[in-house]
Design an enzyme around this catalytic site. Structure first.
Site, PDB file in Angstrom:
ATOM      1  N   ASP A 101      -6.164 -18.390 -38.895  1.00 14.61           N
ATOM      2  CA  ASP A 101      -5.304 -17.849 -39.303  1.00 14.61           C
ATOM      3  C   ASP A 101      -4.659 -17.710 -37.485  1.00 14.61           C
ATOM      4  O   ASP A 101      -5.125 -16.996 -37.069  1.00 14.61           O
ATOM      5  CB  ASP A 101      -5.248 -16.620 -40.308  1.00 14.61           C
ATOM      6  CG  ASP A 101      -4.502 -15.386 -40.997  1.00 14.61           C
ATOM      7  OD1 ASP A 101      -2.797 -15.498 -40.407  1.00 14.61           O
ATOM      8  OD2 ASP A 101      -4.547 -15.380 -41.988  1.00 14.61           O
ATOM      9  N   ASP A 203       0.810 -16.809 -39.364  1.00 11.00           N
ATOM     10  CA  ASP A 203       1.326 -15.630 -39.975  1.00 11.00           C
ATOM     11  C   ASP A 203       3.086 -15.611 -39.254  1.00 11.00           C
ATOM     12  O   ASP A 203       3.226 -15.574 -38.997  1.00 11.00           O
ATOM     13  CB  ASP A 203       0.407 -14.353 -39.316  1.00 11.00           C
ATOM     14  CG  ASP A 203       1.305 -13.040 -39.902  1.00 11.00           C
ATOM     15  OD1 ASP A 203       0.423 -13.029 -41.575  1.00 11.00           O
ATOM     16  OD2 ASP A 203       1.370 -12.206 -39.296  1.00 11.00           O
ATOM     17  N   GLU A 266       3.280 -19.311 -42.733  1.00  9.82           N
ATOM     18  CA  GLU A 266       4.002 -18.815 -43.816  1.00  9.82           C
ATOM     19  C   GLU A 266       5.603 -18.117 -43.870  1.00  9.82           C
ATOM     20  O   GLU A 266       5.194 -17.670 -42.859  1.00  9.82           O
ATOM     21  CB  GLU A 266       3.126 -17.211 -43.292  1.00  9.82           C
ATOM     22  CG  GLU A 266       3.414 -16.264 -44.372  1.00  9.82           C
ATOM     23  CD  GLU A 266       2.791 -14.951 -44.627  1.00  9.82           C
ATOM     24  OE1 GLU A 266       2.933 -13.971 -45.367  1.00  9.82           O
ATOM     25  OE2 GLU A 266       3.171 -14.656 -43.312  1.00  9.82           O
ATOM     26  N   HIS A 327      -4.032 -13.048 -50.064  1.00  9.47           N
ATOM     27  CA  HIS A 327      -4.174 -11.429 -50.007  1.00  9.47           C
ATOM     28  C   HIS A 327      -3.049 -10.530 -50.180  1.00  9.47           C
ATOM     29  O   HIS A 327      -3.654  -9.033 -49.863  1.00  9.47           O
ATOM     30  CB  HIS A 327      -5.402 -11.782 -48.825  1.00  9.47           C
ATOM     31  CG  HIS A 327      -3.614 -11.919 -47.510  1.00  9.47           C
ATOM     32  ND1 HIS A 327      -3.487 -13.184 -47.261  1.00  9.47           N
ATOM     33  CD2 HIS A 327      -3.504 -11.099 -46.548  1.00  9.47           C
ATOM     34  CE1 HIS A 327      -3.296 -13.390 -46.154  1.00  9.47           C
ATOM     35  NE2 HIS A 327      -2.403 -11.696 -45.958  1.00  9.47           N
ATOM     36  N   ASP A 328      -1.620 -10.897 -50.410  1.00  5.96           N
ATOM     37  CA  ASP A 328      -0.495  -9.621 -50.704  1.00  5.96           C
ATOM     38  C   ASP A 328       0.170  -9.931 -51.580  1.00  5.96           C
ATOM     39  O   ASP A 328       1.578  -9.106 -51.679  1.00  5.96           O
ATOM     40  CB  ASP A 328       0.607 -10.563 -49.004  1.00  5.96           C
ATOM     41  CG  ASP A 328       0.309 -10.062 -47.939  1.00  5.96           C
ATOM     42  OD1 ASP A 328      -0.724  -9.818 -47.889  1.00  5.96           O
ATOM     43  OD2 ASP A 328       0.582 -11.949 -47.162  1.00  5.96           O
TER      44      ASP A 328
END
Ligand code: GLC
Length: 532
Positions: A101, A203, A266, A327-328
């Site tokens: 990431d 990200d 993302e 994960h969000d």
């Protein structure tokens, strides 16, 4: 698949691991790299091709690793650089890829760059972050809001200026208009690429560049009461600026200097703006994440429309991808229900484009209820009570029926649900018709079926709860028929011809069955069918 093929990521399947919650090897209740290494045989057994790790770098953990204080180190909670080296070696020995990431939009406020930047107005790193004078009335420079609640501007009393943070005040945004920032982050990328990582998930890539004039954002006329407060204004000037594509093209040149690496972005944007992230002549991200399935209304017609719109919007030569969980966002099993989670798995693994799986979805993990005293997510803490909390989808992997589900020897950092005694890897592996075995079968089928990996996508007309499509390659097709409803349905389509054969049902009990007349589907059933 040829592992050194530069297009491996097109054919492959990605598996996201949230390191805090996969496996705790050192008994502190938090997952770590040694734990991931220990569970590598499991990941391998799934049949996936690449592992994406959420951030593993030193961090004060204000946003659980998305606030980085050292881009080229390993967070002690997760282990050491030796642990990382051992992990990447083992990943590669197993024929898998490792994606890290990259969080280039912001650092931690504890990062030495920011410590320097805030130390004085004339510090050489001042311009590495986004500093603005107060407005005439002494207030915030403009109306931009933090994604996690409140203004996006934080006053630094000592130097009398505000700094911008799209997320927490502990996550100051870097100034991507500054060439020194760019080259510093490109050096970070090279550091990890030299270590052999196979790419990055970048990200909030659409946030990197902000309006040069810092104009006020317009109000959102479609704001819905009860939604997060930052949605009251649109992000017209704070995100998705045209210049961001130059930055991404530069990042791509960094990864392209190494063989067979992938750049994933993302991006939460509407379809027409998402497509720009492939870049001019595909010089941008190879995989701008497609999150359409995360928020769709779960019905056959909505999904059919989403796939159709996405397929149509793709630039020439651009490769599609699909995401079902991360994960969000709330767990897919909770969004669509336990029964439909199997249909969702079949959808994800039979659509055209690279699938990304989120750890635990393959065992049907649900959102875990989080008691107020257990809340860890800063988003929920800042904006409580409206359901934005992300802890419930970040709970420990459920490995077995032992006290802490085989995740840890002590109480984990987030709670385990009671039903993990029943719903865990060990019990599901032993049950030949479990969702876990469905995932393995789907992955195995996809990997061995050129139609599913690379075939064209053709919708097949259907009504009601039925979603049907054909994947075609090398002059052969497979048909996917999904029942998005709880009632049995009959597929009267001519696409499924007499003598067709079922390759797989989501219930794992019809393999090899011949279709003599029409195709009957039970409630919540999906099937993959091979024509005669
Ligand atoms: C991304 C991450 C999310 C994080 C945010 C700020 O959206 O996925 O977890 O909180 O960026 O870094």
């Amino acid at each position: 698949m040829a592992r050194n093929d530069k297009n491996w990521w097109r054919d492959g399947i990605f598996y996201q691991i949230y390191p805090r919650s996969f496996q705790d090897a050192d008994g502190d209740g938090v997952g770590d790299l040694a734990g991931i290494l220990r569970r590598l045989p499991y990941v391998k057994s799934l049949g996936v091709d690449a592992i994406w790790l959420s951030p593993i770098f030193p961090s004060p953990m204000a946003d659980f690793g998305y606030d980085i204080s050292d881009y080229t180190g390993i967070e002690p909670l997760f282990g050491t650089m030796e642990d990382f080296d051992a992990l990447i070696a083992a990943v590669h020995d197993n024929g898998l890829k490792l994606i890290l990431d990259l969080v280039p939009n912001h650092t931690s406020d504890q990062h030495p760059w920011f410590v320097e930047s805030r130390s004085s107005r004339d510090n050489p790193k001042r311009d590495w972050y986004i500093w603005r004078d107060p407005a005439g009335d002494g207030g915030v420079p403009n109306n931009w809001l933090s994604e996690f609640g409140g203004s996006a501007w934080q006053l630094d009393e000592a130097t009398g200026q505000y700094y911008y943070h799209a997320f927490l005040a502990q996550q100051p945004d870097l100034n991507w208009r500054n060439p020194d920032v760019r080259s510093a982050i490109y050096d970070v990328m090279r550091f990890w690429l030299e270590k052999g990582v196979d790419g990055f998930r970048v990200d909030v890539i659409w946030h990197l560049v902000k309006d040069a004039e810092f104009r006020d954002n317009p109000p959102n006329p479609r704001y819905v009461e009860g939604r997060p407060p930052n949605e009251r204004i649109l992000t017209q000037y704070s995100t998705d600026q045209p210049e961001v594509h130059d930055v991404i093209a530069e990042m791509r040149r960094v990864t392209d200097a190494y063989s067979a690496r992938v750049l994933i972005g993302e991006i939460y944007l509407p379809l027409h703006r998402l497509m720009a992230y492939y870049g001019n002549d595909l010089t941008g991200a190879q995989m701008p994440f497609n999150f359409a399935l995360l928020s769709t209304f779960w019905s056959a017609r909505s999904i059919e429309k989403i796939v159709e719109d996405y397929e149509k919007a793709l630039p020439r030569g651009a490769w599609p991808n699909w995401v079902l969980g991360n994960h969000d966002r709330p767990r897919v099993a909770s969004r669509v229900g336990t029964e439909q989670a199997r249909v969702a798995a079949m959808l994800l693994l039979t659509l055209r484009g690279t699938p990304t799986l989120y750890y635990g979805d393959e065992i049907g993990m649900h959102q875990v209820a989080i008691a107020p005293e257990d809340v860890r997510d800063p988003f929920e803490k800042n904006v409580p009570g409206i359901g934005v909390g992300r802890d419930g989808c970040r709970t420990p992997m459920q490995w077995d029926a032992s006290k802490f589900a085989g995740f840890s020897s002590v109480r984990p950092w987030l709670p385990l649900p009671e039903h993990c005694v029943r719903d865990n890897v060990a019990s599901l592996e032993a049950d030949p018709r479990s969702i876990l075995n469905l995932y393995k079968r789907l992955i195995g089928l996809r990997q061995s079926c050129p139609q599913l990996i690379a075939g064209d996508y053709h919708p097949v007309a259907a009504q009601g709860d039925l979603l049907i499509y054909r994947r075609e390659a090398e002059g052969r097709a497979v048909i996917v028929a999904l029942n998005l409803g709880a009632d049995p349905v009959t597929a009267t389509t001519s696409a499924v011809r007499f003598g067709s054969r079922i390759l797989l049902s989501t219930f794992l009990d019809r393999e090899g069955e011949g279709i003599e007349g029409v195709l009957e589907l039970r409630g919540n059933e999906g099937v993959i069918v091979a024509p005669p």
